[in-house]
Write an enzyme that holds these catalytic residues in place. Structure first.
Site, PDB file in Angstrom:
ATOM      1  N   GLU A  89      25.595  39.263 -22.192  1.00 31.44           N
ATOM      2  CA  GLU A  89      24.546  39.520 -21.182  1.00 31.44           C
ATOM      3  C   GLU A  89      24.005  40.940 -21.312  1.00 31.44           C
ATOM      4  O   GLU A  89      23.947  41.700 -20.348  1.00 31.44           O
ATOM      5  CB  GLU A  89      25.111  39.313 -19.763  1.00 31.44           C
ATOM      6  CG  GLU A  89      25.785  37.964 -19.574  1.00 31.44           C
ATOM      7  CD  GLU A  89      26.285  37.709 -18.151  1.00 31.44           C
ATOM      8  OE1 GLU A  89      25.859  38.419 -17.220  1.00 31.44           O
ATOM      9  OE2 GLU A  89      27.108  36.798 -17.979  1.00 31.44           O
TER      10      GLU A  89
ATOM     11  N   GLU B   2      34.320  36.134 -14.654  1.00 30.52           N
ATOM     12  CA  GLU B   2      34.672  37.197 -13.691  1.00 30.52           C
ATOM     13  C   GLU B   2      35.880  36.893 -12.806  1.00 30.52           C
ATOM     14  O   GLU B   2      35.821  37.053 -11.588  1.00 30.52           O
ATOM     15  CB  GLU B   2      33.447  37.518 -12.816  1.00 30.52           C
ATOM     16  CG  GLU B   2      32.211  37.852 -13.633  1.00 30.52           C
ATOM     17  CD  GLU B   2      30.969  38.162 -12.783  1.00 30.52           C
ATOM     18  OE1 GLU B   2      31.000  37.920 -11.575  1.00 30.52           O
ATOM     19  OE2 GLU B   2      29.977  38.632 -13.355  1.00 30.52           O
TER      20      GLU B   2
HETATM   21  C1  GLA Z   1      26.575  38.062 -13.959  1.00 29.15           C
HETATM   22  C2  GLA Z   1      26.567  36.591 -14.321  1.00 29.15           C
HETATM   23  C3  GLA Z   1      25.226  36.156 -14.803  1.00 29.15           C
HETATM   24  C4  GLA Z   1      24.111  36.722 -13.999  1.00 29.15           C
HETATM   25  C5  GLA Z   1      24.231  38.194 -13.946  1.00 29.15           C
HETATM   26  C6  GLA Z   1      23.101  38.798 -13.172  1.00 29.15           C
HETATM   27  O1  GLA Z   1      26.707  38.879 -15.010  1.00 29.15           O
HETATM   28  O2  GLA Z   1      27.514  36.230 -15.273  1.00 29.15           O
HETATM   29  O3  GLA Z   1      25.167  34.775 -14.741  1.00 29.15           O
HETATM   30  O4  GLA Z   1      24.127  36.192 -12.699  1.00 29.15           O
HETATM   31  O5  GLA Z   1      25.440  38.500 -13.309  1.00 29.15           O
HETATM   32  O6  GLA Z   1      21.917  38.123 -13.289  1.00 29.15           O
END
Ligand code: GLA
Length: 338
Positions: free
Chosen positions: A250, A146
């Site tokens: 994710e 990020e």
């Molecule tokens: C982001 C992070 C993850 C996690 C998610 C929410 O996407 O990359 O590690 O913390 O948020 O759980």
């Protein structure tokens, strides 16, 4: 006759979740590994059985993040993360490392009194220690998480403010020095938004032309029943131009559209829309198997998701393919039907 049919279906589901039949990983064996983000606690009891029967890759939900694994200067706490890696090895699952450099879940001491040189040194020490500890056991790392803001500019994190934009390239170099075989990912969310996607695109281009050891692009995939499959396809296709592997790192599909949506039961309408999105996502992933080298769900089942507390604390969500009893939901059967 009808009773017999429903018994057969129930038996098939039972076999599949109990490990005797096919799991997601088996349906997708000719495509890509199917992963899941876990806590060490989820590796016991019925959740462990579900994980072993359905998935073939693990990500640590939290315990490899800086605040957990390196809480104080000079002190590493490997115990929880080691448990996940040991479970993976014992059960023949791959492991994705998550994550080395991020603006969140990083303890304050890291930035305290840091000049550019001090912070680079701390970052190097951290990356070297963590990547070396798992060398040969973790096949891919989310190196930087990020770093680009929603407007497409560099996020004004402490990393950026103290080191400047070069912290990203440095993080990749340090990780590569520690494990030359690990595939090193840049990971981010909201890539469906055009300005953000352009910013990430520029960053990746820059890293590649400087011959930095970036090995892949991670699309987090925190989507909702409101997400547009066309936007997701557009974002993903843009990244395939680099001829680097792309992974969905994710994945979940929230049943709420907005922060302001009230808490709700899991309504048939929500379920229908979630099924449609899951089905089209996996169709798209399969048709891009040349680039997509992994799809990881963020949490195991609707029994517990980080979305139960984000963006609204205590608002129950139902974003995954397994329900609160760990039974496959209707969306599951759409994902494995091809
Ligand atoms: C982001 C992070 C993850 C996690 C998610 C929410 O996407 O990359 O590690 O913390 O948020 O759980």
């Amino acid at each position: 006759m009808k009773l017999l049919r429903s018994n057969i279906i129930a038996l098939a589901i039972l076999l599949s979740v109990s490990g005797f039949g096919q799991g997601l990983k088996d349906y997708y064996k000719d495509y890509f590994p199917i992963g899941v983000a876990v806590t060490p606690q989820s590796l016991t009891g019925d959740e462990a059985e579900l994980i072993k029967s359905q998935f073939n890759s693990l990500t640590a939900e939290n315990v490899m993040k800086w605040e957990k694994i390196h809480p104080e200067e000079g002190r590493y706490d490997w115990e929880a993360a080691d448990k996940i890696v040991a479970f993976a090895q014992a059960n023949n699952l791959k492991v994705r490392g998550h994550c080395l450099v991020w603006h969140r879940q990083t303890p304050d001491w890291v930035f305290k009194d840091a000049t550019k040189e001090i912070l680079l040194q701390r970052m190097k020490e951290h990356i070297t220690a963590v990547v070396s500890h798992y060398k040969g056991k973790i096949y891919a790392w989310d190196v930087v998480n990020e770093a680009i803001d929603d407007d497409g500019n560099y996020r004004e994190s402490q990393w950026y403010k103290i080191i400047g934009k070069d912290y990203i390239a440095k993080a990749f170099e340090y990780a590569h020095e520690a494990d030359r075989d690990a595939i090193l990912f840049y990971n981010d969310y909201n890539m469906e938004s055009a300005p953000k996607r352009q910013g990430i695109n520029k960053l990746i281009q820059k890293l590649i032309s400087a011959s930095e050891p970036i090995g892949g692009i991670g699309i987090q995939g925190h989507w909702s029943i409101n997400s547009s499959i066309a936007d997701i396809e557009e974002a993903t296709s843009m990244f395939t131009q680099f001829h680097l592997p792309v992974q969905i790192t994710e994945l979940d599909v929230s049943v709420y559209h907005h922060k302001s949506d009230p808490q709700s039961n899991y309504t048939p309408e929500m379920e229908e829309r979630q099924i449609i999105l899951y089905k089209s996502l996996f169709e798209f992933f399969r048709s891009n198997k040349k680039y997509i080298t992994g799809v990881t769900f963020w949490n195991v089942s609707d029994r517990h998701s980080w979305l139960d507390n984000f963006p609204v604390k205590g608002r129950k969500n139902y974003p995954l393919l397994f329900d609160q009893q760990l039974k496959p939901k209707r969306a599951y059967f759409e994902v494995v039907k091809f």
